[in-house]
Design an enzyme around this catalytic site. Structure first.
Site, mmCIF file in Angstrom:
data_model
loop_
_atom_site.group_PDB
_atom_site.id
_atom_site.type_symbol
_atom_site.label_atom_id
_atom_site.label_comp_id
_atom_site.label_asym_id
_atom_site.label_seq_id
_atom_site.Cartn_x
_atom_site.Cartn_y
_atom_site.Cartn_z
ATOM 1 N N ARG A 235 34.787 78.414 79.421
ATOM 2 C CA ARG A 235 34.793 78.167 80.861
ATOM 3 C C ARG A 235 33.503 77.956 81.456
ATOM 4 N NH1 ARG A 235 38.630 83.413 82.092
ATOM 5 N NH2 ARG A 235 37.445 83.976 80.737
ATOM 6 N N HIS B 155 39.233 75.230 76.651
ATOM 7 C CA HIS B 155 39.552 75.242 78.224
ATOM 8 C C HIS B 155 39.431 73.672 79.039
ATOM 9 C CE1 HIS B 155 40.152 77.091 82.164
ATOM 10 N NE2 HIS B 155 38.900 76.748 82.485
ATOM 11 N N LYS C 14 44.553 75.836 94.207
ATOM 12 C CA LYS C 14 43.885 76.912 94.216
ATOM 13 C C LYS C 14 42.397 76.712 94.727
ATOM 14 C CE LYS C 14 44.567 78.140 90.089
ATOM 15 N NZ LYS C 14 44.700 78.917 88.756
ATOM 16 N N GLY D 269 44.608 88.454 84.705
ATOM 17 C CA GLY D 269 46.068 88.390 85.288
ATOM 18 C C GLY D 269 46.222 88.179 86.648
#
Length: 317
Positions: free
Chosen positions: A103, A137, A197, A229
């Site tokens: 990432r 990713h 987002k 999470g």
């Protein structure tokens, strides 16, 4: 080394202690010749790696896990590659099912670190000739690696364990997931729900908009990983509030960092479908874990093809 069918040559597979549990199933299902690496730790926590004997002149594939504590695992991998080179292995490939630092593939400014690029250079300097991973990713991040990269997809493996409904909506958790989610939408002829987002900081997320029909739909959230999470909890809570039917979560890499298991425990999720690319314990009955042994077999064969191809490696260097 030649495989049991006498066809294309297959590199020797070396398993680190973290992935030793794959040895039996790989021998049985894929007929791969696997040996275990020895990793010793001194009192000051430094590590020392020892190769099996009689590897001189052979190409090898080292399989290792890069999971928390990730920096310890990275150093162990570098030592494994160094030991393989010192043992006279002709070429060295590595297979890490989950690629740490994936990432951190881009920098927002010119005065911050670029973790994935640095990791790629460290592996290159150590002597890695090729690398394989599962569901990188950002697939475009292979540009940081000065060696060939095999980016395997878990789609066929996971989709074969998924039971769709006739009112299915695939949830796109962010813009970066479009290519991944499009496979699921196409395969199961599902509608799509897109989450927009905003991330004010690392491991923080705000959902600013939702596009698509949720009311009365069975929603499946597709992502490459579940980390803390927190983001997933917000997505599930929003879908539930908007009248979603069954809610399912599918992810390749279950990092489940920190208190993630507790965060997800009481969410209205009917099932989680993940792989054992990262092994987790203490999961409740909603979690279905799919074995990645078929992908390991693919990785070894594709890496072997690279390691035995002089022209390919010459062009890639």
């Amino acid at each position: 080394m030649v495989n049991a069918q006498g066809k294309k040559p297959i590199a020797q597979v070396l398993l680190s202690p973290q992935v030793a549990y794959f040895k039996t199933v790989l021998r049985r299902q894929a007929a791969l010749c696997c040996q275990l690496l020895t990793v010793n730790r001194f009192a000051d926590q430094e590590c020392h790696v020892q190769m099996p004997p009689d590897l001189s002149g052979q190409p090898v594939v080292i399989m290792h896990a890069l999971t928390p504590p990730v920096h310890d695992d990275i150093m162990q991998l570098l030592l494994m590659v160094d030991a393989a080179k010192r043992a006279g292995c002709s070429r060295v490939a590595v297979f890490v099912p989950y690629l740490a630092y994936a990432r951190q593939d881009r920098a927002e400014t010119d005065h911050e670190s670029l973790g994935l690029a640095l990791l790629a250079q460290m592996l290159h300097v150590a002597g890695v000739d090729a690398l394989a991973t599962i569901d990188l990713h950002n697939p475009a991040a292979v540009k940081h690696f000065p060696m060939p990269v095999v980016n395997l997809s878990s789609f066929a493996l996971l989709s074969s364990h998924f039971q769709p409904s006739d009112r299915l909506s695939v949830v796109y958790p962010d813009g970066g997931s479009f290519a991944r989610c499009r496979q699921w939408t196409s395969q199961f002829k599902a509608d799509k729900v897109v989450m927009h987002k905003h991330r004010p900081a690392a491991n923080q997320c705000e959902i600013v908009d939702v596009v698509g029909q949720v009311q009365g739909r069975d929603c499946v959230i597709i992502d490459d990983m579940i980390d803390t999470g927190g983001t997933l909890a917000k997505v599930v809570t929003l879908l539930h509030a908007r009248g979603a039917g069954r809610i399912q979560v599918i992810a390749t890499h279950a990092l489940l960092s920190g208190s993630a298991i507790e965060t997800l425990r009481d969410l209205p999720v009917d099932s989680f479908l993940i792989t054992n690319a990262i092994v987790q314990a203490n999961l409740d009955a909603r979690w279905q874990v799919v074995d990645i042994s078929p992908l390991i077999d693919q990785a070894v064969h594709q890496l072997s093809a690279i390691l035995f191809d002089d022209d390919y490696l010459r062009r890639a260097s």
